[in-house]
Design a protein around this motif. Structure first.
Motif, PDB file in Angstrom:
ATOM      1  N   ALA A  72      29.595 -52.407  -9.825  1.00 17.75           N
ATOM      2  CA  ALA A  72      28.739 -52.839 -10.038  1.00 17.75           C
ATOM      3  C   ALA A  72      28.240 -54.250  -8.570  1.00 17.75           C
ATOM      4  O   ALA A  72      27.259 -54.876  -9.369  1.00 17.75           O
ATOM      5  CB  ALA A  72      28.236 -53.509 -11.403  1.00 17.75           C
TER       6      ALA A  72
ATOM      7  N   ALA B 164      26.895 -55.382  -5.350  1.00 18.25           N
ATOM      8  CA  ALA B 164      25.957 -55.224  -4.754  1.00 18.25           C
ATOM      9  C   ALA B 164      25.299 -54.488  -4.040  1.00 18.25           C
ATOM     10  O   ALA B 164      24.166 -53.619  -4.310  1.00 18.25           O
ATOM     11  CB  ALA B 164      25.655 -56.277  -2.876  1.00 18.25           C
TER      12      ALA B 164
ATOM     13  N   ARG C 187      34.958 -56.142 -13.209  1.00 14.14           N
ATOM     14  CA  ARG C 187      34.674 -57.721 -13.868  1.00 14.14           C
ATOM     15  C   ARG C 187      33.849 -57.801 -15.032  1.00 14.14           C
ATOM     16  O   ARG C 187      33.031 -56.121 -15.155  1.00 14.14           O
ATOM     17  CB  ARG C 187      33.794 -58.566 -12.010  1.00 14.14           C
ATOM     18  CG  ARG C 187      34.679 -58.564 -10.967  1.00 14.14           C
ATOM     19  CD  ARG C 187      33.948 -58.950 -10.166  1.00 14.14           C
ATOM     20  NE  ARG C 187      34.271 -59.398  -8.963  1.00 14.14           N
ATOM     21  CZ  ARG C 187      34.995 -58.600  -7.632  1.00 14.14           C
ATOM     22  NH1 ARG C 187      34.845 -56.927  -7.659  1.00 14.14           N
ATOM     23  NH2 ARG C 187      36.139 -59.358  -7.054  1.00 14.14           N
TER      24      ARG C 187
ATOM     25  N   GLY D 244      27.329 -57.729  -9.925  1.00 19.42           N
ATOM     26  CA  GLY D 244      27.688 -58.491  -8.302  1.00 19.42           C
ATOM     27  C   GLY D 244      28.569 -59.128  -7.746  1.00 19.42           C
ATOM     28  O   GLY D 244      29.077 -59.053  -6.229  1.00 19.42           O
TER      29      GLY D 244
ATOM     30  N   VAL E 291      28.973 -71.087  -1.040  1.00 25.54           N
ATOM     31  CA  VAL E 291      28.148 -69.812  -0.339  1.00 25.54           C
ATOM     32  C   VAL E 291      26.747 -69.922  -0.816  1.00 25.54           C
ATOM     33  O   VAL E 291      26.101 -70.157  -1.577  1.00 25.54           O
ATOM     34  CB  VAL E 291      28.881 -68.365  -1.004  1.00 25.54           C
ATOM     35  CG1 VAL E 291      28.474 -68.515  -2.077  1.00 25.54           C
ATOM     36  CG2 VAL E 291      28.922 -67.928  -0.017  1.00 25.54           C
TER      37      VAL E 291
ATOM     38  N   LYS F 138      32.788 -66.004   8.564  1.00 27.81           N
ATOM     39  CA  LYS F 138      31.405 -66.504   7.559  1.00 27.81           C
ATOM     40  C   LYS F 138      32.357 -67.524   6.734  1.00 27.81           C
ATOM     41  O   LYS F 138      31.531 -68.879   6.962  1.00 27.81           O
ATOM     42  CB  LYS F 138      31.173 -65.304   6.836  1.00 27.81           C
ATOM     43  CG  LYS F 138      30.270 -65.816   5.785  1.00 27.81           C
ATOM     44  CD  LYS F 138      28.751 -66.295   5.647  1.00 27.81           C
ATOM     45  CE  LYS F 138      28.415 -66.727   4.555  1.00 27.81           C
ATOM     46  NZ  LYS F 138      27.545 -67.778   4.327  1.00 27.81           N
TER      47      LYS F 138
ATOM     48  N   ILE G 177      34.961 -57.890   5.463  1.00 30.35           N
ATOM     49  CA  ILE G 177      34.053 -56.523   5.350  1.00 30.35           C
ATOM     50  C   ILE G 177      35.703 -55.474   6.123  1.00 30.35           C
ATOM     51  O   ILE G 177      35.176 -56.625   7.507  1.00 30.35           O
ATOM     52  CB  ILE G 177      33.317 -56.136   5.249  1.00 30.35           C
ATOM     53  CG1 ILE G 177      32.308 -56.749   5.129  1.00 30.35           C
ATOM     54  CG2 ILE G 177      33.529 -55.173   5.672  1.00 30.35           C
ATOM     55  CD1 ILE G 177      30.829 -56.685   5.372  1.00 30.35           C
TER      56      ILE G 177
HETATM   57  C1  LIG Z   1      31.112 -64.589   1.618  1.00 30.63           C
HETATM   58  C2  LIG Z   1      30.419 -63.903   2.039  1.00 30.63           C
HETATM   59  C3  LIG Z   1      28.909 -63.644   2.141  1.00 30.63           C
HETATM   60  C4  LIG Z   1      28.428 -62.359   3.047  1.00 30.63           C
HETATM   61  N1  LIG Z   1      26.708 -62.733   2.752  1.00 30.63           N
HETATM   62  C5  LIG Z   1      25.761 -61.341   3.110  1.00 30.63           C
HETATM   63  C6  LIG Z   1      25.162 -61.887   3.313  1.00 30.63           C
HETATM   64  O1  LIG Z   1      24.587 -62.455   3.638  1.00 30.63           O
HETATM   65  N2  LIG Z   1      24.612 -60.884   3.618  1.00 30.63           N
HETATM   66  C7  LIG Z   1      24.779 -59.349   3.976  1.00 30.63           C
HETATM   67  O2  LIG Z   1      24.075 -58.673   4.041  1.00 30.63           O
HETATM   68  N3  LIG Z   1      25.961 -59.583   3.658  1.00 30.63           N
HETATM   69  C8  LIG Z   1      26.643 -60.458   2.918  1.00 30.63           C
HETATM   70  N4  LIG Z   1      28.277 -60.068   2.679  1.00 30.63           N
HETATM   71  C9  LIG Z   1      28.828 -58.886   2.888  1.00 30.63           C
HETATM   72  C10 LIG Z   1      29.301 -58.594   1.244  1.00 30.63           C
HETATM   73  O3  LIG Z   1      29.941 -57.938   1.115  1.00 30.63           O
HETATM   74  C11 LIG Z   1      28.175 -57.244   0.963  1.00 30.63           C
HETATM   75  O4  LIG Z   1      26.941 -57.398   1.205  1.00 30.63           O
HETATM   76  C12 LIG Z   1      27.783 -56.878  -0.605  1.00 30.63           C
HETATM   77  O5  LIG Z   1      28.517 -57.744  -1.064  1.00 30.63           O
HETATM   78  C13 LIG Z   1      29.038 -55.626  -0.580  1.00 30.63           C
HETATM   79  O6  LIG Z   1      29.059 -55.017  -2.072  1.00 30.63           O
HETATM   80  P1  LIG Z   1      29.156 -54.094  -2.641  1.00 30.63           P
HETATM   81  O7  LIG Z   1      28.853 -53.548  -3.406  1.00 30.63           O
HETATM   82  O8  LIG Z   1      30.074 -53.298  -1.187  1.00 30.63           O
HETATM   83  O9  LIG Z   1      31.183 -54.656  -2.428  1.00 30.63           O
HETATM   84  P2  LIG Z   1      31.775 -55.760  -3.933  1.00 30.63           P
HETATM   85  O10 LIG Z   1      31.066 -56.834  -3.633  1.00 30.63           O
HETATM   86  O11 LIG Z   1      32.637 -55.650  -3.384  1.00 30.63           O
HETATM   87  O12 LIG Z   1      31.439 -54.896  -5.175  1.00 30.63           O
HETATM   88  C14 LIG Z   1      32.582 -54.095  -5.538  1.00 30.63           C
HETATM   89  C15 LIG Z   1      32.695 -53.396  -7.112  1.00 30.63           C
HETATM   90  O13 LIG Z   1      33.949 -52.074  -7.082  1.00 30.63           O
HETATM   91  C16 LIG Z   1      34.500 -52.959  -8.321  1.00 30.63           C
HETATM   92  N5  LIG Z   1      35.706 -52.253  -7.877  1.00 30.63           N
HETATM   93  C17 LIG Z   1      36.099 -51.467  -7.385  1.00 30.63           C
HETATM   94  N6  LIG Z   1      36.592 -50.492  -8.027  1.00 30.63           N
HETATM   95  C18 LIG Z   1      36.618 -50.224  -9.549  1.00 30.63           C
HETATM   96  C19 LIG Z   1      37.294 -49.433 -10.386  1.00 30.63           C
HETATM   97  N7  LIG Z   1      38.182 -48.510 -10.007  1.00 30.63           N
HETATM   98  N8  LIG Z   1      37.394 -49.763 -11.486  1.00 30.63           N
HETATM   99  C20 LIG Z   1      36.508 -51.077 -11.309  1.00 30.63           C
HETATM  100  N9  LIG Z   1      35.614 -51.301 -10.706  1.00 30.63           N
HETATM  101  C21 LIG Z   1      35.933 -51.470  -9.706  1.00 30.63           C
HETATM  102  C22 LIG Z   1      34.983 -53.962  -8.653  1.00 30.63           C
HETATM  103  O14 LIG Z   1      36.145 -55.092  -9.033  1.00 30.63           O
HETATM  104  C23 LIG Z   1      33.737 -54.598  -7.543  1.00 30.63           C
HETATM  105  O15 LIG Z   1      33.257 -55.716  -8.321  1.00 30.63           O
HETATM  106  C24 LIG Z   1      28.351 -61.175   2.536  1.00 30.63           C
HETATM  107  C25 LIG Z   1      30.306 -61.576   2.382  1.00 30.63           C
HETATM  108  C26 LIG Z   1      31.213 -62.403   1.954  1.00 30.63           C
HETATM  109  C27 LIG Z   1      32.483 -62.487   1.501  1.00 30.63           C
END
Ligand SMILES: Cc1cc2nc3c(=O)[nH]c(=O)nc-3n(C[C@H](O)[C@H](O)[C@H](O)COP(=O)(O)OP(=O)(O)OC[C@H]3O[C@@H](n4cnc5c(N)ncnc54)[C@H](O)[C@@H]3O)c2cc1C
Length: 460
Positions: free
Chosen positions: A13, A15, A38, A42, A52, A187, A329
């Protein structure tokens, strides 16, 4: 029969999972289960450091159906004159609002928080209860594998007696230290340095370990509304730089000359690129730090010295080390987005995770021809080195062309909050002569640039 039967099972869940689900809710009547270990939506934003902020404008981040922020332009601070940047709390609140006020009230979405998913079984991390899940499609929304410092130990040895904290602990730990060493230049490392400077740490008491210098994007190039002419200029400059460059390295110098990319030190040629974005104000702050250690990665911290890949330097007295060395990333290889009963969420637009997930959700809802869906959604693996910008641009330009040829997708893009470019383009007035001229320049160079990229990438 499984304990839980849904059309889509979304693993994660964060982004990406949230933006995908939001589109699926809008464009289909599917039932969806979202699983996350989690306690709330988010993803990694739940682990973020207290200061942040997004580094891209809030206006085009989050889920498509809800605004993030008020559309304001910052009047003060290092982002002055540019579109607002949501804080970590605002990002989390946005996703919480999406879940509580939009997803769950549909009656079609179930959110399994504090639940680990593996191979068809969702296991509660609190009760241990195991539920089998059967879904028509499984959506991997965790493929980005984001790493943040608070969730992992430093990647180097830290001896007893060394004060070393993840940057989440910096506000609490900083007052009792005389000097600071920030380890890492992504970053998070930049944010740590800027936080220290803005909160009164003298620059001469900050040491910054920069294992590899990176090209950074100037945030002024990603502005919409009244500032769209600059964004149009940026689009044109990107393709013109590709056509004008003498060789591959020169592409980046061309982009720098046009104000698209910036670097910390004009004497150091960057060897990294991670889509990090800065404002000129932030860059000016970072340049106040003169003690920049370019000796590779830290390998060990002892109470007296810092050991790095290519040398050792002594520790100033009372040093607090701030660990910002997590990969962010990590850059996993691209794989087909649609594959049988599995969807793997990845970028389809350069450095835009939420737009990409929202578009994939929309395409999934509108089309069931896998080959065609993959044709529209060519994945873009995240970058690590500068030439990855060219690799990403090759796919990006191709995707742009494919999308523009699809009337239905164009309609969706024009209405999408997460795609300010297409909607702004549609609303361009004849009086906006600068933006028009830049778009003309873009159209002139985009074909030649597309043809040139493979040659540039083939260079040693
Ligand atoms: C400090 C920081 C600032 C950033 N700023 C920006 C920005 O300004 N703009 C931008 O575009 N991007 C930004 N990013 C990049 C950011 O990584 C992405 O925007 C986005 O938040 C990534 O989301 P995601 O859903 O891919 O991954 P995640 O946020 O890692 O979500 C994945 C989720 O999957 C869950 N999960 C995984 N495997 C399992 C499982 N087997 N069972 C249950 N749950 C599971 C995890 O608990 C997690 O909550 C930033 C990154 C960082 C670290």
């Amino acid at each position: 029969m499984a304990d839980l039967e849904v059309d889509y099972l979304v693993i994660g869940a964060g982004a990406a999972g949230m933006a995908f689900t939001d589109s699926l809710i809008s464009d289909s009547d599917a039932t969806i289960a979202i699983v996350d270990r989690r306690h709330r939506p988010g993803g990694h934003w739940n682990d973020a450091y207290p200061f942040v902020r997004l580094h891209q404008p809030s206006a085009f981040y989050g889920v498509n159906s809800l605004p993030l922020g008020s559309g304001a332009v910052d009047a003060v601070g290092l982002n002055r004159g540019l579109a607002e940047l949501a804080s970590g709390h605002e990002v989390l609140s946005h996703f919480d609002q999406a879940m509580q006020q939009r997803f769950l009230p549909t009656g079609r979405v179930e959110f399994l928080a504090m639940t680990e998913y593996a191979e068809g079984v969702a296991t509660s991390l609190l009760s241990g209860e195991r539920r089998t899940v059967s879904s028509r499609v499984t959506v991997d929304a965790s493929y980005s594998a984001v790493q943040v410092p608070s969730r992992r130990p430093p990647s180097y040895a830290v001896d007893a007696g060394v004060a070393c904290v993840p940057l989440n602990d910096l506000p609490d730990a900083a007052p009792s230290h005389e000097s600071f060493t920030v380890v890492g230049a992504g970053k998070t490392g930049m944010d740590a340095c800027i936080w220290l400077l803005l909160n009164g740490a003298p620059p001469e008491r900050i040491r910054w370990v920069v294992p590899r210098d990176a090209w950074l994007l100037d945030r002024a190039c990603f502005q919409f509304g009244d500032a769209f002419a600059r964004t149009a200029q940026s689009l044109a400059d990107q393709v013109e730089a590709i056509t004008a460059a003498k060789d591959r390295d020169d592409v980046f110098l061309q982009l720098e000359a046009r104000g698209e990319l910036v670097r910390l030190d004009s004497d150091v040629m960057p060897t990294a690129y991670h889509c990090a974005i800065v404002s000129q104000g932030e860059l000016a702050q970072l340049r106040r730090i003169e003690d920049v250690v370019r000796m590779g990665r830290v390998t060990r911290l002892t109470p007296t010295e810092m050991q790095l890949e290519s040398g050792t330097v002594p520790n100033p007295p009372g040093t607090l080390f701030v660990d910002c060395s997590a990969a962010g990333i990590p850059g996993r290889p691209a794989r087909p987005v649609f594959s049988g009963d599995r969807i793997t969420l990845q970028w389809v637009r350069l450095c835009q995770p939420t737009f990409s997930a929202a578009l994939i959700g929309h395409v999934e809802a509108m089309d069931d021809d896998e080959q065609r869906k993959n044709w529209i959604c060519q994945p873009i693996a995240p970058p690590t080195v500068p030439s990855d910008w060219l690799r990403m641009m090759a796919v990006e330009l191709d995707n742009r062309q494919r999308w523009s040829a699809d009337a239905e997708l164009q309609r969706w893009q024009s209405a999408a909050r997460l795609d300010p470019f297409t909607s702004r383009l549609g609303a361009l007035g004849a009086h906006e002569t600068d933006a028009m001229a830049h778009l003309g320049r873009y159209l002139e160079h985009v074909g030649p640039a597309t043809e040139r990229i493979p040659d540039l990438l083939a260079q040693p």
